[in-house]
Enzyme design. Structure first.
Site, mmCIF file in Angstrom:
data_model
loop_
_atom_site.group_PDB
_atom_site.id
_atom_site.type_symbol
_atom_site.label_atom_id
_atom_site.label_comp_id
_atom_site.label_asym_id
_atom_site.label_seq_id
_atom_site.Cartn_x
_atom_site.Cartn_y
_atom_site.Cartn_z
ATOM 1 N N THR A 87 0.875 -1.175 0.000
ATOM 2 C CA THR A 87 0.000 0.000 0.000
ATOM 3 C C THR A 87 0.911 1.223 0.000
ATOM 4 O OG1 THR A 87 -1.619 -1.206 1.322
ATOM 5 C CG2 THR A 87 -1.868 1.190 1.209
ATOM 6 N N LYS A 162 -7.825 1.317 -3.067
ATOM 7 C CA LYS A 162 -7.461 0.873 -1.712
ATOM 8 C C LYS A 162 -7.643 1.998 -0.686
ATOM 9 C CE LYS A 162 -5.063 -1.218 1.621
ATOM 10 N NZ LYS A 162 -5.343 -2.479 2.258
ATOM 11 N N LYS A 237 -1.760 4.800 8.692
ATOM 12 C CA LYS A 237 -0.968 4.913 7.455
ATOM 13 C C LYS A 237 -1.894 5.129 6.252
ATOM 14 C CE LYS A 237 1.566 2.189 4.105
ATOM 15 N NZ LYS A 237 2.161 0.935 3.688
#
Ligand code: NAD
Length: 290
Positions: A87, A162, A237
């Site tokens: 990611t 995402k 994050k």
């Protein structure tokens, strides 16, 4: 297929193991983590990449991805595919894809959801950005490591999907937790709260599938002392990445912004580090208005 695998940590190791178990020839590289059984060790990322048809990266962030890509892209065969499953920020995904294209290498960004459990069970969801050609080459590997792969569009589209998904997840988890804490203060039984909300218009994945209240709903990290699961710092994050992307794209995301701030406070000042992201519920329980 000959596969290079860079980054064999919590997620990468079980993903690589599943590729080996399916009969693929996997050469790996990691600066710290040991090689899982059946993965041949290479001393550098370039070493793992040089004969590979597909190189998979599963790394902590965009800066590390860019550094590793600098090393491995020049070593890759023409027409091979660099598939980044980490990611990372959308900009890094696009920059790496551009660098790969200049070198005659195909690239795809394919971050995952499903966590460590999904990686071990081979049930991840892949969200992919890149050309049809690259997607078609990597799809059989997605089918081994996961249960679903969605081709979302061009380079960066996988990362975009995402972070948008996880922005919804973070916001929804906070909403679910603050509503439980309010219900407590109103004297509403948590099981009754679940029974109503999970079948009413407030239902959500966080309520129905990952309920943050212990002993209520299906088994979740709340039933295991809020051991992750999906750690609060990983949610932070992803929320930060969503805000970085929103800034770059000039998108107004007030709820995502607030969710990032709340998880930042939780992780950095309120003991949330190392806890599941649903531990927002005990956080709200302890708090008062104002
Ligand atoms: P991790 O820290 O366990 O694994 C990363 C690995 O990369 C480590 O083993 C590290 O030694 C290695 N590494 C770092 N720099 C390197 C370099 N220059 N060369 C080679 N190896 C290097 O992290 P993880 O939990 O496996 O997560 C990997 C990625 O997947 C992250 O981007 C994360 O956001 C994403 N992700 C994680 C989860 C999860 O539940 N853990 C879920 C979805 C997505």
């Amino acid at each position: 297929m000959k596969i290079g695998f860079i980054g064999l940590g919590n997620m990468g190791a079980p993903m690589a193991k599943n590729l080996v178990a399916a009969g693929h020839d996997v050469t790996g590289h990691d600066i710290h983590a040991p090689m899982p059984d059946g993965v041949i060790a290479a001393i550098s990322a370039a070493g793992a990449a040089k004969d590979a048809d597909v190189v998979i990266t599963m790394l902590p962030n965009g800066a590390i991805l860019r550094a590793v890509a600098d090393d491995l892209i020049p070593a890759m065969k023409q027409g091979a595919v660099l598939c980044d499953c980490s990611t990372v920020d959308v900009e890094s995904a696009r920059a790496v894809a551009e660098q790969a294209a200049k070198a005659g290498v195909l690239a795809i960004d394919a971050p995952v959801s499903g966590g460590i459990g999904g990686a071990a069970a081979g049930t991840l969801t892949f969200m992919a950005g890149g050309s049809d050609e690259a997607f078609a080459i990597v799809k059989p590997l997605f089918d081994i490591m996961g249960q679903k792969a969605v081709h979302c569009g061009a380079s960066g589209a996988g990362q975009a999907a995402k972070i948008c998904n996880n922005m919804i997840l973070g916001v929804t988890m906070i909403a679910t937790c603050e509503a439980f804490a309010l219900a407590d203060k109103l004297g509403l039984d948590r099981q009754k709260m679940f029974d109503v909300v999970s079948t009413s218009s407030g239902y959500s994945w966080t309520m129905n599938a990952y309920c943050p209240a212990p002993g209520v709903g299906p088994q979740s990290p709340a039933d295991n002392g809020y051991k992750p699961g999906f750690a609060a710092e990983l949610m932070l994050k992803d929320l930060r990445l969503s805000q970085q992307a929103a800034e770059a794209a000039d998108a107004d995301t007030p709820m995502g912004h607030l969710a990032a701030l709340l998880y930042e406070t939780f992780v950095e000042n309120e003991g949330g580090q190392g806890m599941d992201f649903s531990a927002m519920l005990p956080r709200f329980e302890k708090r008062h208005r104002g």
